[in-house]
Design an enzyme around this catalytic site. Structure first.
Site, PDB file in Angstrom:
ATOM      1  N   HIS A 198       9.342  -8.929   0.933  1.00 37.60           N
ATOM      2  CA  HIS A 198       9.182  -7.775   0.046  1.00 37.60           C
ATOM      3  C   HIS A 198       9.922  -8.068  -1.258  1.00 37.60           C
ATOM      4  CE1 HIS A 198       7.928  -4.651   3.158  1.00 37.60           C
ATOM      5  NE2 HIS A 198       8.495  -5.540   3.962  1.00 37.60           N
TER       6      HIS A 198
ATOM      7  N   SER B 175       6.819  -4.071  10.698  1.00 39.04           N
ATOM      8  CA  SER B 175       5.623  -3.463  11.293  1.00 39.04           C
ATOM      9  C   SER B 175       4.433  -4.411  11.313  1.00 39.04           C
ATOM     10  CB  SER B 175       5.252  -2.176  10.545  1.00 39.04           C
ATOM     11  OG  SER B 175       4.995  -2.455   9.184  1.00 39.04           O
TER      12      SER B 175
ATOM     13  N   ILE C  65       0.823  -1.215   0.000  1.00 39.99           N
ATOM     14  CA  ILE C  65       0.000   0.000   0.000  1.00 39.99           C
ATOM     15  C   ILE C  65       0.858   1.267   0.000  1.00 39.99           C
ATOM     16  CG2 ILE C  65      -0.241   0.295   2.513  1.00 39.99           C
ATOM     17  CD1 ILE C  65      -3.253   0.751   2.023  1.00 39.99           C
TER      18      ILE C  65
ATOM     19  N   HIS D  39       6.557 -11.959   5.789  1.00 43.31           N
ATOM     20  CA  HIS D  39       6.290 -11.525   4.419  1.00 43.31           C
ATOM     21  C   HIS D  39       7.605 -11.145   3.768  1.00 43.31           C
ATOM     22  CE1 HIS D  39       5.854  -8.117   7.173  1.00 43.31           C
ATOM     23  NE2 HIS D  39       6.390  -7.368   6.219  1.00 43.31           N
TER      24      HIS D  39
ATOM     25  N   GLY E  71      12.640  -2.527  11.071  1.00 44.44           N
ATOM     26  CA  GLY E  71      11.570  -1.941  10.275  1.00 44.44           C
ATOM     27  C   GLY E  71      10.336  -2.798  10.130  1.00 44.44           C
TER      28      GLY E  71
HETATM   29  P1  AMP Z   1       7.166  -4.533   7.270  1.00 43.47           P
HETATM   30  O1  AMP Z   1       7.300  -3.090   7.672  1.00 43.47           O
HETATM   31  O2  AMP Z   1       8.413  -5.170   6.753  1.00 43.47           O
HETATM   32  O3  AMP Z   1       6.507  -5.337   8.382  1.00 43.47           O
HETATM   33  O4  AMP Z   1       6.189  -4.545   6.035  1.00 43.47           O
HETATM   34  C1  AMP Z   1       4.809  -4.396   6.166  1.00 43.47           C
HETATM   35  C2  AMP Z   1       4.340  -3.804   4.884  1.00 43.47           C
HETATM   36  O5  AMP Z   1       2.933  -3.941   4.816  1.00 43.47           O
HETATM   37  C3  AMP Z   1       4.631  -2.303   4.757  1.00 43.47           C
HETATM   38  O6  AMP Z   1       5.495  -2.091   3.634  1.00 43.47           O
HETATM   39  C4  AMP Z   1       3.261  -1.683   4.570  1.00 43.47           C
HETATM   40  O7  AMP Z   1       3.267  -0.610   3.658  1.00 43.47           O
HETATM   41  C5  AMP Z   1       2.439  -2.857   4.083  1.00 43.47           C
HETATM   42  N1  AMP Z   1       1.012  -2.744   4.347  1.00 43.47           N
HETATM   43  C6  AMP Z   1       0.426  -2.384   5.498  1.00 43.47           C
HETATM   44  N2  AMP Z   1      -0.920  -2.376   5.364  1.00 43.47           N
HETATM   45  C7  AMP Z   1      -1.161  -2.758   4.084  1.00 43.47           C
HETATM   46  C8  AMP Z   1      -2.353  -2.929   3.314  1.00 43.47           C
HETATM   47  N3  AMP Z   1      -3.563  -2.709   3.826  1.00 43.47           N
HETATM   48  N4  AMP Z   1      -2.238  -3.330   2.029  1.00 43.47           N
HETATM   49  C9  AMP Z   1      -1.009  -3.537   1.491  1.00 43.47           C
HETATM   50  N5  AMP Z   1       0.148  -3.382   2.163  1.00 43.47           N
HETATM   51  C10 AMP Z   1       0.070  -3.005   3.432  1.00 43.47           C
END
Ligand code: AMP
Length: 115
Positions: A103, A96, A34, A101, A94
């Site tokens: 990237h 969150s 997102i 997952h 980083g």
């Molecule tokens: P991390 O910070 O490595 O845990 O990656 C989590 C990722 O999830 C971040 O890059 C966010 O931008 C992404 N994210 C959070 N909410 C959503 C959503 N609703 N749809 C798509 N991506 C999301």
């Protein structure tokens, strides 16, 4: 399939929260981030709820391999000549969302060392 009721990515997997899926197999889903950090920024998410890549390696190594294979296929489909794969692990790195997952980032140049 082990899922957590309060996990955003588990809700994507069950369909409780709709998301546009690029890929949906027995082992994983993929969708666009997102808040993209590159022209191509896709998240590959295992359908098993584990906290990070290391836990995924321990619990389901073939699914970890499937994430990497799917990432390579999606990178080829996007005609990326290079790409970066990242598991942020721990808040200080980083992370969150605490559902593992991978990237997939591509479509621009990347610096090394990363910020
Ligand atoms: P991390 O910070 O490595 O845990 O990656 C989590 C990722 O999830 C971040 O890059 C966010 O931008 C992404 N994210 C959070 N909410 C959503 C959503 N609703 N749809 C798509 N991506 C999301």
């Amino acid at each position: 399939m082990t899922l957590e009721t309060n996990c955003l990515f588990c809700k994507f997997i069950t369909g409780e929260i709709p998301v546009d899926l690029i890929r949906n197999t027995s082992e994983l889903i993929a969708f666009r981030d997102i808040a993209p950090q590159a022209p191509t920024h896709i998240l590959l998410v295992p359908k098993i709820h584990v906290e990070n890549g290391a836990e995924l390696a321990a619990a389901a190594p073939l699914t970890l391999a499937a994430l990497h294979s799917a990432a390579a296929e999606l990178a080829a489909a996007a005609q990326l000549d290079g790409y970066r794969l990242v598991f942020n692990t721990g808040a200080s790195a980083g992370q969150s969302v605490f559902h593992a997952h991978l990237h997939l980032l591509g479509g621009r140049s990347f610096a090394w060392p990363p910020g």
